[in-house]
Write an enzyme that holds these catalytic residues in place. Structure first.
Site, PDB file in Angstrom:
ATOM      1  N   CYS A 167      32.716  -9.100 -17.457  1.00 38.30           N
ATOM      2  CA  CYS A 167      32.802  -8.599 -16.071  1.00 38.30           C
ATOM      3  C   CYS A 167      33.453  -7.231 -16.143  1.00 38.30           C
ATOM      4  O   CYS A 167      34.663  -7.102 -15.988  1.00 38.30           O
ATOM      5  CB  CYS A 167      33.635  -9.552 -15.220  1.00 38.30           C
ATOM      6  SG  CYS A 167      32.916 -11.185 -15.112  1.00 38.30           S
ATOM      7  N   ALA A 169      32.812  -3.942 -14.689  1.00 35.11           N
ATOM      8  CA  ALA A 169      32.937  -2.816 -13.745  1.00 35.11           C
ATOM      9  C   ALA A 169      34.274  -2.830 -12.997  1.00 35.11           C
ATOM     10  O   ALA A 169      34.755  -3.916 -12.669  1.00 35.11           O
ATOM     11  CB  ALA A 169      31.800  -2.892 -12.729  1.00 35.11           C
ATOM     12  N   GLY A 172      37.647  -0.081 -16.490  1.00 38.61           N
ATOM     13  CA  GLY A 172      38.997   0.272 -16.959  1.00 38.61           C
ATOM     14  C   GLY A 172      39.304  -0.387 -18.291  1.00 38.61           C
ATOM     15  O   GLY A 172      39.708   0.280 -19.264  1.00 38.61           O
ATOM     16  N   LYS A 173      39.077  -1.679 -18.346  1.00 37.56           N
ATOM     17  CA  LYS A 173      39.398  -2.413 -19.579  1.00 37.56           C
ATOM     18  C   LYS A 173      38.346  -2.127 -20.656  1.00 37.56           C
ATOM     19  O   LYS A 173      38.677  -2.022 -21.833  1.00 37.56           O
ATOM     20  CB  LYS A 173      39.516  -3.910 -19.299  1.00 37.56           C
ATOM     21  CG  LYS A 173      40.635  -4.206 -18.316  1.00 37.56           C
ATOM     22  CD  LYS A 173      40.821  -5.663 -18.048  1.00 37.56           C
ATOM     23  CE  LYS A 173      41.789  -5.881 -16.908  1.00 37.56           C
ATOM     24  NZ  LYS A 173      41.201  -5.619 -15.570  1.00 37.56           N
ATOM     25  N   ASP A 191      27.886  -6.418 -16.056  1.00 38.19           N
ATOM     26  CA  ASP A 191      28.364  -6.663 -14.695  1.00 38.19           C
ATOM     27  C   ASP A 191      27.152  -6.940 -13.821  1.00 38.19           C
ATOM     28  O   ASP A 191      26.109  -6.315 -13.994  1.00 38.19           O
ATOM     29  CB  ASP A 191      29.174  -5.489 -14.136  1.00 38.19           C
ATOM     30  CG  ASP A 191      30.087  -5.943 -13.005  1.00 38.19           C
ATOM     31  OD1 ASP A 191      31.291  -6.129 -13.252  1.00 38.19           O
ATOM     32  OD2 ASP A 191      29.584  -6.147 -11.874  1.00 38.19           O
ATOM     33  N   ASP A 218      23.774 -11.117 -15.026  1.00 37.99           N
ATOM     34  CA  ASP A 218      24.620 -12.248 -14.661  1.00 37.99           C
ATOM     35  C   ASP A 218      25.181 -12.857 -15.950  1.00 37.99           C
ATOM     36  O   ASP A 218      24.462 -13.502 -16.710  1.00 37.99           O
ATOM     37  CB  ASP A 218      23.777 -13.276 -13.890  1.00 37.99           C
ATOM     38  CG  ASP A 218      24.577 -14.517 -13.533  1.00 37.99           C
ATOM     39  OD1 ASP A 218      25.722 -14.657 -14.021  1.00 37.99           O
ATOM     40  OD2 ASP A 218      24.061 -15.347 -12.763  1.00 37.99           O
ATOM     41  N   ASP A 253      37.404 -11.030 -17.842  1.00 36.72           N
ATOM     42  CA  ASP A 253      38.297 -10.603 -16.758  1.00 36.72           C
ATOM     43  C   ASP A 253      37.575 -11.081 -15.490  1.00 36.72           C
ATOM     44  O   ASP A 253      36.845 -10.330 -14.864  1.00 36.72           O
ATOM     45  CB  ASP A 253      38.438  -9.078 -16.808  1.00 36.72           C
ATOM     46  CG  ASP A 253      39.447  -8.553 -15.812  1.00 36.72           C
ATOM     47  OD1 ASP A 253      40.480  -9.212 -15.617  1.00 36.72           O
ATOM     48  OD2 ASP A 253      39.202  -7.478 -15.233  1.00 36.72           O
ATOM     49  N   CYS A 303      43.461 -11.334 -11.719  1.00 36.01           N
ATOM     50  CA  CYS A 303      44.489 -10.606 -10.975  1.00 36.01           C
ATOM     51  C   CYS A 303      44.883 -11.438  -9.759  1.00 36.01           C
ATOM     52  O   CYS A 303      44.980 -10.935  -8.656  1.00 36.01           O
ATOM     53  CB  CYS A 303      44.013  -9.212 -10.591  1.00 36.01           C
ATOM     54  SG  CYS A 303      42.518  -9.212  -9.604  1.00 36.01           S
TER      55      CYS A 303
HETATM   56  N1  SAH Z   1      37.189  -5.790 -15.810  1.00 35.13           N
HETATM   57  C1  SAH Z   1      37.045  -4.887 -14.698  1.00 35.13           C
HETATM   58  C2  SAH Z   1      37.284  -5.552 -13.366  1.00 35.13           C
HETATM   59  C3  SAH Z   1      36.385  -6.758 -13.130  1.00 35.13           C
HETATM   60  S1  SAH Z   1      36.450  -7.394 -11.491  1.00 35.13           S
HETATM   61  C4  SAH Z   1      38.006  -3.705 -14.924  1.00 35.13           C
HETATM   62  O1  SAH Z   1      39.013  -3.862 -15.586  1.00 35.13           O
HETATM   63  O2  SAH Z   1      37.743  -2.608 -14.411  1.00 35.13           O
HETATM   64  C5  SAH Z   1      35.226  -8.634 -11.606  1.00 35.13           C
HETATM   65  C6  SAH Z   1      33.813  -8.124 -11.754  1.00 35.13           C
HETATM   66  O3  SAH Z   1      32.962  -9.246 -11.976  1.00 35.13           O
HETATM   67  C7  SAH Z   1      33.235  -7.394 -10.543  1.00 35.13           C
HETATM   68  O4  SAH Z   1      32.916  -6.078 -10.910  1.00 35.13           O
HETATM   69  C8  SAH Z   1      31.958  -8.188 -10.210  1.00 35.13           C
HETATM   70  O5  SAH Z   1      30.850  -7.347  -9.873  1.00 35.13           O
HETATM   71  C9  SAH Z   1      31.675  -8.897 -11.521  1.00 35.13           C
HETATM   72  N2  SAH Z   1      30.872 -10.136 -11.440  1.00 35.13           N
HETATM   73  C10 SAH Z   1      30.909 -11.105 -10.486  1.00 35.13           C
HETATM   74  N3  SAH Z   1      30.014 -12.078 -10.804  1.00 35.13           N
HETATM   75  C11 SAH Z   1      29.420 -11.723 -11.968  1.00 35.13           C
HETATM   76  C12 SAH Z   1      28.422 -12.323 -12.801  1.00 35.13           C
HETATM   77  N4  SAH Z   1      27.869 -13.501 -12.496  1.00 35.13           N
HETATM   78  N5  SAH Z   1      28.075 -11.673 -13.932  1.00 35.13           N
HETATM   79  C13 SAH Z   1      28.627 -10.487 -14.260  1.00 35.13           C
HETATM   80  N6  SAH Z   1      29.559  -9.878 -13.509  1.00 35.13           N
HETATM   81  C14 SAH Z   1      29.968 -10.488 -12.383  1.00 35.13           C
END
Ligand code: SAH
Length: 390
Positions: A167, A169, A172-173, A191, A218, A253, A303
Site C-alpha cells: 500500500c 501511495a 513516503g515509505k 496501490d 489490488d 502499511d 496509523c
Molecule cells: N504507505 C503509504 C501510506 C499508505 S495509506 C505512505 O507511507 O505514504 C494506505 C493506502 O492503501 C492508500 O493509499 C490506499 O489507496 C491503499 N489501498 C487501499 N486498498 C488497497 C488495495 N486493495 N490494494 C492496494 N492498495 C490499497
C-alpha cells in the site's frame, strides 16, 4: 517580558524637571504618599521606551464582503453546523486555526452551482507552524512523521533485495525503502488508487530513485498460485500478480481507521467503517504471507490506535500463520504493545506503539512518549521450512 533592555526615555532637562514636579506634587504626596508618587514616575520613565505588550485590534462591525487579497482569520466549525455563506457572526463551537489571505472571493465560494474546489484561503500565520524548507534540497529532503521513518529501518531492506510495498501511495515509505536499498534491487510499489500512485512515481522521480516499479493494483490479489516460483537469480520481475515466495521483504502499511493522525478536531468516522478494517487487513496479510519467501521479513504497520487493528491483528497472525515468528525491532523508539489481548508480555515487548501525547499540554515527552502521531509496528520473520513446527 521583553528580552531587550532599553534605556530610559530621555527628555529635555527642563521638561523632565517639570514632569517630575508634576508627579511629585505636594497634594499627591499628601494623598497617596511619596513612595507611590516616585514609583509612578520611575515606572513611566522605564516603560515609555517599550511598546505596549498587548497589541489590540478593533474590528469594524460594518458588513464587509470578503474579496481576493483580504486578510482573514480562519476557524474550524467543530460540529459542522455553520451554514454556507452565513454573514451573521457564528455562535457555534469553533477553534481558531490562524490568519491568512483570501484567494477565492466569497462570491466564488458561495454563489456558484458547482462545489468550489482548490485553495480558498492561504494561511500565512497558522497557530501550529511547520517550518518551510523554502525549496531547499528538494531532491534530498522528505517531510515525514517519525514513526513512518522508523518503519523503513525496522524492515531494513538491503541492496539487491526483492521488496514489495503493498500500500505504497503517496510513497513516503516506498522512497525511504529504495534509499535503504541504495537504489539497487527491485522495489514493487502497489496501490489500488491510480491517482495516488502517480504521486509515488512523482516522488520517486523527484528523489532520483530508479529501482521503484509502481503499479496500480489490488494488493489482496497480488499472489497467483498458478505461477512458477522465481529463483533467487531472477532479476526480471514485472507487473503483478506474482508467484508465491517472491519477496525478501514486504511492507504492509495497511489501510486503517487512521485514528492516530494529528491534528484532527472533528472526526467523522462511522462505527460501521471502524469495525470493517480488521477483516480487510486480514486479506492483505494472507496475501503477504504467501508472497514472502521463507527467511524473509514482513512488517505490518498502521496509523491507528485500536487494539483490533494492532495487537489484536498480531494475535490473529500468530494463531493463523505458524510459519511467522514475531521479531524484535530495531530501532525501538516508541513504547511496547498495549495490554488487552491474549498476547503475553514477551510478545508485547516486541511490538512498537507510538501513543499520542502532547508537549503543548503535558510535561516534556519521555523516551517512550514522543510527541508523534499514533502509530503501530509489528515485525515478523517467515520461518525456513525445516524450522516450522506446524
Ligand atoms: N504507505 C503509504 C501510506 C499508505 S495509506 C505512505 O507511507 O505514504 C494506505 C493506502 O492503501 C492508500 O493509499 C490506499 O489507496 C491503499 N489501498 C487501499 N486498498 C488497497 C488495495 N486493495 N490494494 C492496494 N492498495 C490499497
Amino acid at each position: 517580558m521583553a528580552s531587550v533592555m532599553l534605556p530610559e526615555v530621555t527628555f529635555q532637562l527642563d521638561v523632565k524637571e517639570h514632569l517630575e514636579k508634576c508627579f511629585l506634587n505636594e497634594k499627591a504626596i499628601a494623598q497617596v504618599g511619596e513612595d507611590v508618587c516616585k514609583e509612578r514616575w520611575t515606572n513611566l520613565l522605564t516603560a515609555l521606551s517599550y511598546p505596549p505588550a498587548c497589541t489590540v485590534l478593533r474590528v469594524s462591525t460594518l458588513h464587509h464582503n470578503m474579496v481576493e487579497g483580504d486578510n482573514v482569520s480562519v476557524y474550524v466549525d467543530v460540529n459542522g453546523l455553520c451554514r454556507r455563506g452565513l454573514t451573521k457572526p457564528f455562535d457555534g463551537a469553533k477553534v481558531f486555526l490562524g490568519n491568512g489571505h483570501v484567494v477565492m472571493s466569497r462570491r466564488e465560494l458561495f454563489v456558484t452551482n458547482s462545489e468550489p474546489r482548490g485553495v480558498a484561503v492561504r494561511l500565512c500565520e497558522p497557530v501550529f507552524d511547520c517550518p518551510s524548507l523554502n525549496g531547499i534540497l528538494t531532491d534530498r529532503l522528505f517531510l515525514q512523521n517519525l514513526p513512518s521513518i522508523v518503519v523503513g529501518h525496522v524492515l531494513n531492506p538491503v541492496a539487491g533485495n526483492r521488496v514489495l510495498d503493498m500500500c505504497a501511495a503517496p510513497g513516503g515509505k516506498t522512497t525511504h525503502l529504495a534509499s535503504l536499498m541504495k537504489d539497487q534491487g527491485v522495489l514493487i510499489a502497489l496501490d489500488k488508487s491510480q491517482n495516488k500512485l502517480n504521486k509515488v512515481k512523482q516522488n520517486a522521480r523527484r528523489l532520483g530513485l530508479s529501482c521503484i516499479q509502481a503499479f496500480s493494483y489490488d494488493s489482496t490479489k497480488a499472489c497467483s498460485r498458478d505461477m512458477v516460483k522465481l529463483s533467487n537469480h531472477d532479476t526480471e520481475i514485472n507487473a503483478p500478480p506474482y508467484p508465491p515466495e517472491t519477496f525478501d521483504c514486504i511492507l504492509l502499511d495497511a489501510p486503517c481507521s487512521g485514528l492516530g493522525q494529528r491534528p484532527q478536531i472533528c472526526n467523522q468516522l462511522q462505527l460501521s467503517e471502524l469495525k470493517s478494517y480488521p477483516a480487510y487487513q486480514r486479506k492483505f496479510l494472507t496475501t503477504a504471507v504467501e508472497l514472502l519467501r521463507p527467511g524473509g521479513t514482513l512488517v505490518y504497520s498502521t496509523c491507528t490506535v485500536t487494539l483490533a487493528e494492532n495487537e489484536g491483528m498480531v494475535e490473529w497472525i500468530l494463531n493463523t500463520f505458524p510459519q511467522l515468528a514475531l521479531s524484535q525491532q530495531i530501532p525501538h523508539l516508541g513504547g511496547c504493545g498495549f495490554e488487552g489481548t491474549d498476547l503475553d508480555v514477551q510478545h508485547l515487548s516486541k511490538l512498537q506503539r507510538f501513543h499520542p501525547v502532547t508537549s503543548y499540554t503535558s510535561a516534556s515527552p519521555t523516551h517512550c512518549n514522543l510527541d508523534t502521531i499514533g502509530f503501530f509496528i509489528a515485525k515478523f520473520i517467515k520461518r525456513m521450512e525445516c524450522e516450522q513446527t506446524g
